[in-house]
Design a protein around this motif. Structure first.
Motif, PDB file in Angstrom:
ATOM      1  N   PHE A 203       0.827  -1.208   0.000  1.00  0.00           N
ATOM      2  CA  PHE A 203       0.000   0.000   0.000  1.00  0.00           C
ATOM      3  C   PHE A 203       0.862   1.259   0.000  1.00  0.00           C
ATOM      4  N   GLY A 204       2.117   1.151   0.468  1.00  0.00           N
ATOM      5  CA  GLY A 204       3.032   2.275   0.340  1.00  0.00           C
ATOM      6  C   GLY A 204       3.324   2.595  -1.112  1.00  0.00           C
ATOM      7  N   LEU A 205       3.504   1.553  -1.915  1.00  0.00           N
ATOM      8  CA  LEU A 205       3.729   1.745  -3.352  1.00  0.00           C
ATOM      9  C   LEU A 205       2.479   2.295  -4.037  1.00  0.00           C
ATOM     10  N   ILE A 206       1.321   1.798  -3.618  1.00  0.00           N
ATOM     11  CA  ILE A 206       0.063   2.311  -4.179  1.00  0.00           C
ATOM     12  C   ILE A 206      -0.105   3.783  -3.811  1.00  0.00           C
ATOM     13  N   LEU A 207       0.211   4.123  -2.559  1.00  0.00           N
ATOM     14  CA  LEU A 207       0.125   5.512  -2.109  1.00  0.00           C
ATOM     15  C   LEU A 207       1.045   6.410  -2.923  1.00  0.00           C
ATOM     16  N   TRP A 208       2.276   5.956  -3.126  1.00  0.00           N
ATOM     17  CA  TRP A 208       3.249   6.742  -3.901  1.00  0.00           C
ATOM     18  C   TRP A 208       2.760   6.953  -5.334  1.00  0.00           C
ATOM     19  N   ALA A 209       2.250   5.883  -5.963  1.00  0.00           N
ATOM     20  CA  ALA A 209       1.775   5.987  -7.343  1.00  0.00           C
ATOM     21  C   ALA A 209       0.567   6.915  -7.439  1.00  0.00           C
ATOM     22  N   PHE A 210      -0.369   6.771  -6.497  1.00  0.00           N
ATOM     23  CA  PHE A 210      -1.570   7.602  -6.513  1.00  0.00           C
ATOM     24  C   PHE A 210      -1.218   9.070  -6.315  1.00  0.00           C
ATOM     25  N   PHE A 211      -0.336   9.342  -5.352  1.00  0.00           N
ATOM     26  CA  PHE A 211       0.026  10.737  -5.079  1.00  0.00           C
ATOM     27  C   PHE A 211       0.755  11.358  -6.260  1.00  0.00           C
ATOM     28  N   SER A 212       1.649  10.607  -6.883  1.00  0.00           N
ATOM     29  CA  SER A 212       2.411  11.123  -8.020  1.00  0.00           C
ATOM     30  C   SER A 212       1.506  11.483  -9.186  1.00  0.00           C
ATOM     31  N   LEU A 213       0.440  10.714  -9.367  1.00  0.00           N
ATOM     32  CA  LEU A 213      -0.465  10.926 -10.498  1.00  0.00           C
ATOM     33  C   LEU A 213      -1.569  11.943 -10.202  1.00  0.00           C
ATOM     34  N   SER A 214      -1.833  12.203  -8.909  1.00  0.00           N
ATOM     35  CA  SER A 214      -3.016  12.995  -8.558  1.00  0.00           C
ATOM     36  C   SER A 214      -2.727  14.363  -7.945  1.00  0.00           C
ATOM     37  N   PHE A 215      -1.459  14.643  -7.590  1.00  0.00           N
ATOM     38  CA  PHE A 215      -1.154  15.910  -6.930  1.00  0.00           C
ATOM     39  C   PHE A 215       0.053  16.577  -7.574  1.00  0.00           C
ATOM     40  N   GLU A 216       0.100  17.896  -7.456  1.00  0.00           N
ATOM     41  CA  GLU A 216       1.225  18.672  -7.964  1.00  0.00           C
ATOM     42  C   GLU A 216       1.555  19.790  -6.984  1.00  0.00           C
ATOM     43  N   PRO A 217       2.839  20.214  -6.908  1.00  0.00           N
ATOM     44  CA  PRO A 217       3.229  21.274  -5.969  1.00  0.00           C
ATOM     45  C   PRO A 217       2.691  22.632  -6.385  1.00  0.00           C
ATOM     46  N   ASN A 218       2.172  23.389  -5.386  1.00  0.00           N
ATOM     47  CA  ASN A 218       1.630  24.719  -5.664  1.00  0.00           C
ATOM     48  C   ASN A 218       1.925  25.716  -4.552  1.00  0.00           C
ATOM     49  N   GLY A 219       2.988  25.518  -3.818  1.00  0.00           N
ATOM     50  CA  GLY A 219       3.333  26.450  -2.763  1.00  0.00           C
ATOM     51  C   GLY A 219       4.356  25.857  -1.814  1.00  0.00           C
ATOM     52  N   VAL A 220       4.874  26.699  -0.933  1.00  0.00           N
ATOM     53  CA  VAL A 220       5.863  26.271   0.060  1.00  0.00           C
ATOM     54  C   VAL A 220       5.289  26.537   1.446  1.00  0.00           C
ATOM     55  N   ILE A 221       5.189  25.480   2.250  1.00  0.00           N
ATOM     56  CA  ILE A 221       4.594  25.579   3.576  1.00  0.00           C
ATOM     57  C   ILE A 221       5.572  26.232   4.555  1.00  0.00           C
ATOM     58  N   ILE A 222       5.058  27.189   5.304  1.00  0.00           N
ATOM     59  CA  ILE A 222       5.862  27.818   6.352  1.00  0.00           C
ATOM     60  C   ILE A 222       5.818  26.893   7.566  1.00  0.00           C
ATOM     61  N   GLY A 223       6.929  26.220   7.825  1.00  0.00           N
ATOM     62  CA  GLY A 223       6.976  25.269   8.937  1.00  0.00           C
ATOM     63  C   GLY A 223       7.219  25.934  10.279  1.00  0.00           C
ATOM     64  N   GLY A 224       7.503  27.203  10.272  1.00  0.00           N
ATOM     65  CA  GLY A 224       7.796  27.928  11.507  1.00  0.00           C
ATOM     66  C   GLY A 224       8.585  29.175  11.162  1.00  0.00           C
ATOM     67  N   TYR A 225       9.187  29.758  12.149  1.00  0.00           N
ATOM     68  CA  TYR A 225       9.990  30.961  11.946  1.00  0.00           C
ATOM     69  C   TYR A 225      11.460  30.667  12.249  1.00  0.00           C
ATOM     70  N   SER A 226      12.341  31.476  11.697  1.00  0.00           N
ATOM     71  CA  SER A 226      13.775  31.259  11.901  1.00  0.00           C
ATOM     72  C   SER A 226      14.101  31.342  13.394  1.00  0.00           C
ATOM     73  N   GLN A 227      15.075  30.534  13.806  1.00  0.00           N
ATOM     74  CA  GLN A 227      15.381  30.405  15.223  1.00  0.00           C
ATOM     75  C   GLN A 227      16.858  30.670  15.521  1.00  0.00           C
ATOM     76  N   SER A 228      17.124  30.977  16.764  1.00  0.00           N
ATOM     77  CA  SER A 228      18.486  31.130  17.268  1.00  0.00           C
ATOM     78  C   SER A 228      18.572  30.488  18.637  1.00  0.00           C
ATOM     79  N   ILE A 229      19.798  30.266  19.097  1.00  0.00           N
ATOM     80  CA  ILE A 229      20.029  29.731  20.438  1.00  0.00           C
ATOM     81  C   ILE A 229      20.692  30.814  21.277  1.00  0.00           C
ATOM     82  N   ILE A 230      20.114  31.094  22.437  1.00  0.00           N
ATOM     83  CA  ILE A 230      20.669  32.124  23.316  1.00  0.00           C
ATOM     84  C   ILE A 230      20.919  31.548  24.710  1.00  0.00           C
ATOM     85  N   ASN A 231      21.811  32.171  25.459  1.00  0.00           N
ATOM     86  CA  ASN A 231      22.050  31.791  26.841  1.00  0.00           C
ATOM     87  C   ASN A 231      20.985  32.409  27.733  1.00  0.00           C
ATOM     88  N   ILE A 232      20.456  31.627  28.641  1.00  0.00           N
ATOM     89  CA  ILE A 232      19.445  32.150  29.559  1.00  0.00           C
ATOM     90  C   ILE A 232      20.017  33.299  30.390  1.00  0.00           C
TER      91      ILE A 232
END
Length: 471
Positions: A203-232
């Motif tokens: 079903f992983g192969l079926i999922l891959w085949a179905f997704f490849s044939l049925s979807f296309e990229p149309n944007g970039v998801i913002i996963g969060g904001y840029s981060q830094s590490i600071i000393n408390i």
């Protein structure tokens, strides 16, 4: 997809009514075993016999692979549980997971019930029913197939009901099973989880085949904001309040994002969860958000265009941003989960001489099984890309989500079922293995019970941490 919930709930109710009707009509055919009700039939036994006879030359050498897979899954689930408990107990629980018990049954609608829809796709009852059918039929048929291969009679097959949950079972002749060679017993016991692995791959192969044939990229998801590490120790203000000592920081934090000023005059943002007493007391440094255009303008969703130029992939976004200059004002267009578009006028910052927006992406990390799964899924569907269907959007998403759950539940069942506890296949598999090594039932039982109590203690430790954190 929201309208489908109504149909799904109606289907759930009708299925419940149908199940009660079947139970009452065939009550004499149900037998109680502990907390379960078993419905015994002869369905599938002839097919098992045919398969064992027809493919005997393939199944006998395959039995070694089946047994090996059982040991791999058992080692894998023990490692995963141990590592999960260690992480869960030693690190703060993320806000999003605070209401989710670490030990909870996989039931329909659990992402919505525990507010996890940003992590998991919806689990409708329809998905759950189809996934359970695929899993139980393949799992139990494999048990029966290998029992027939080694000339062990399969007495009955049937359905098992445990409250609102259900599954299937195969009942071999226990007397013949107990006196069979250890190799035969092990292959029969591991056959079910091996079948789940096969279904996972298929079903992983079926999922891959179905997704490849049925979807296309149309944007970039913002996963969060840029981060830094600071000393408390460098934090001098939280919001507008001065910090007198590190231990005063949690009392100054408010809900949501908190503005933080450090001794060098720089500004950052940190969530309330980051500034808890536990974090401050146990860690010398913090991961915080940069003071950047994206977070200041609350940019969320998936970026679909910049100044009218289409953004389909991260490469598109990188190319466009590289052509812009610091302090330049640009228009970002995003789309949210409800497919609503939003426009932002943003003045770009500067970092290392380049234009800087300050957005982050999902970083695919992890080692072992979890890392492998994350990277495998990312090859099918990049978590940083927003996809749209090339045909009927809702129905394509419906099929994709259903296939996704079939794949995920198969591998989860394969792993959990090889946990060495008495009620699972892994318990008996572990017992037969120990008995073959020690040649002593007394020693075997001592080790078997110790491992069972050890696993129970680990799970109780997680539940204790969750309960204390909840209250």
């Amino acid at each position: 997809m929201a309208s489908f919930i109504v149909y799904d709930l109606i289907f759930l109710i009708l299925f419940g009514i149908f199940a009660v009707y079947i139970f009452k009509k065939n009550r004499s055919s149900f037998k109680r075993q502990g907390w379960m009700f078993l419905y015994h039939t002869k369905v599938g036994i002839r097919l098992m016999q045919w398969g064992a006879t027809k493919f005997e030359k393939i199944l006998k050498p395959l039995s070694y692979v089946v047994i090996a897979s059982g040991y791999v899954l058992m080692i894998g689930i023990l490692w995963l549980i141990t590592r999960t408990v260690w992480t869960y107990v030693t690190l703060p629980i993320p806000d999003q997971l605070k209401n989710l018990p670490p030990i909870a049954p996989l039931i329909p609608y659990f992402p919505a019930l525990f507010n996890l829809e940003s992590i998991f796709p919806p689990l409708y009852f329809t998905y759950f029913l189809v996934a359970i059918a695929v899993i139980t039929i393949s799992h139990e048929f494999a048990h029966g197939l290998f029992a027939k291969l080694w000339k062990i009679r399969v007495k009955t097959t049937g359905l098992a009901f445990f409250g609102p949950f259900f599954g299937a079972f195969v009942e071999p002749d226990e007397k013949k099973m107990n006196v069979a060679p250890k190799k035969h017993q092990l292959s029969i016991l591991a056959a079910g989880t091996f079948a789940n692995i096969v279904m996972f791959v298929l079903f992983g192969l079926i999922l891959w085949a179905f997704f490849s044939l049925s979807f296309e990229p149309n944007g970039v998801i913002i996963g969060g904001y840029s981060q830094s590490i600071i000393n408390i120790s460098d934090i001098v203000k939280v919001g507008d309040y001065p910090v007198t000592s590190a231990f005063s920081i949690p009392s100054l934090a408010t809900a949501g994002l908190n503005k933080i000023t450090t001794s060098d005059g720089k500004t950052y943002y940190a969530s309330n969860n980051t500034l808890t007493p536990q974090v401050i007391e146990n860690y010398p440094r913090l991961i915080v958000f940069d003071d950047a255009p994206a977070i200041n303008n609350n940019v969320t969703g998936a970026i679909t265009s910049v100044n009218g130029q289409d953004v389909n992939t991260r490469e598109d976004l990188s190319t466009i941003l590289s052509s812009l200059k610091p302090n330049q004002t640009v228009e970002l267009t995003t789309i949210d989960k409800q497919k609503q578009t939003h426009n932002y006028q943003i003045k770009l910052d500067e970092r290392n001489g380049n234009a800087f927006v300050g957005i982050g992406f999902y970083n695919i990390q992890g080692q072992g099984f979890r890392g492998f799964m994350a990277k495998t899924i990312a090859k099918i569907k990049d978590p940083n890309v927003y996809y749209t269907a090339t045909w009927d959007g809702d129905f394509a998403q419906f099929i994709y989500d259903m296939l996704w759950w079939i794949v995920m539940i198969n591998i989860l069942v394969a792993l959990m079922n090889m946990l060495p506890v008495s009620i699972l296949d892994g318990g008996r598999f572990f017992y037969v293995t120990l008995l073959g090594i020690t040649k002593s039932q007394k020693v075997t039982m001592k080790i078997y019970k110790f491992v069972g109590w050890f696993i129970l203690a680990l799970l109780a430790l997680m539940m204790g941490k969750w309960f204390v954190n909840l209250v």
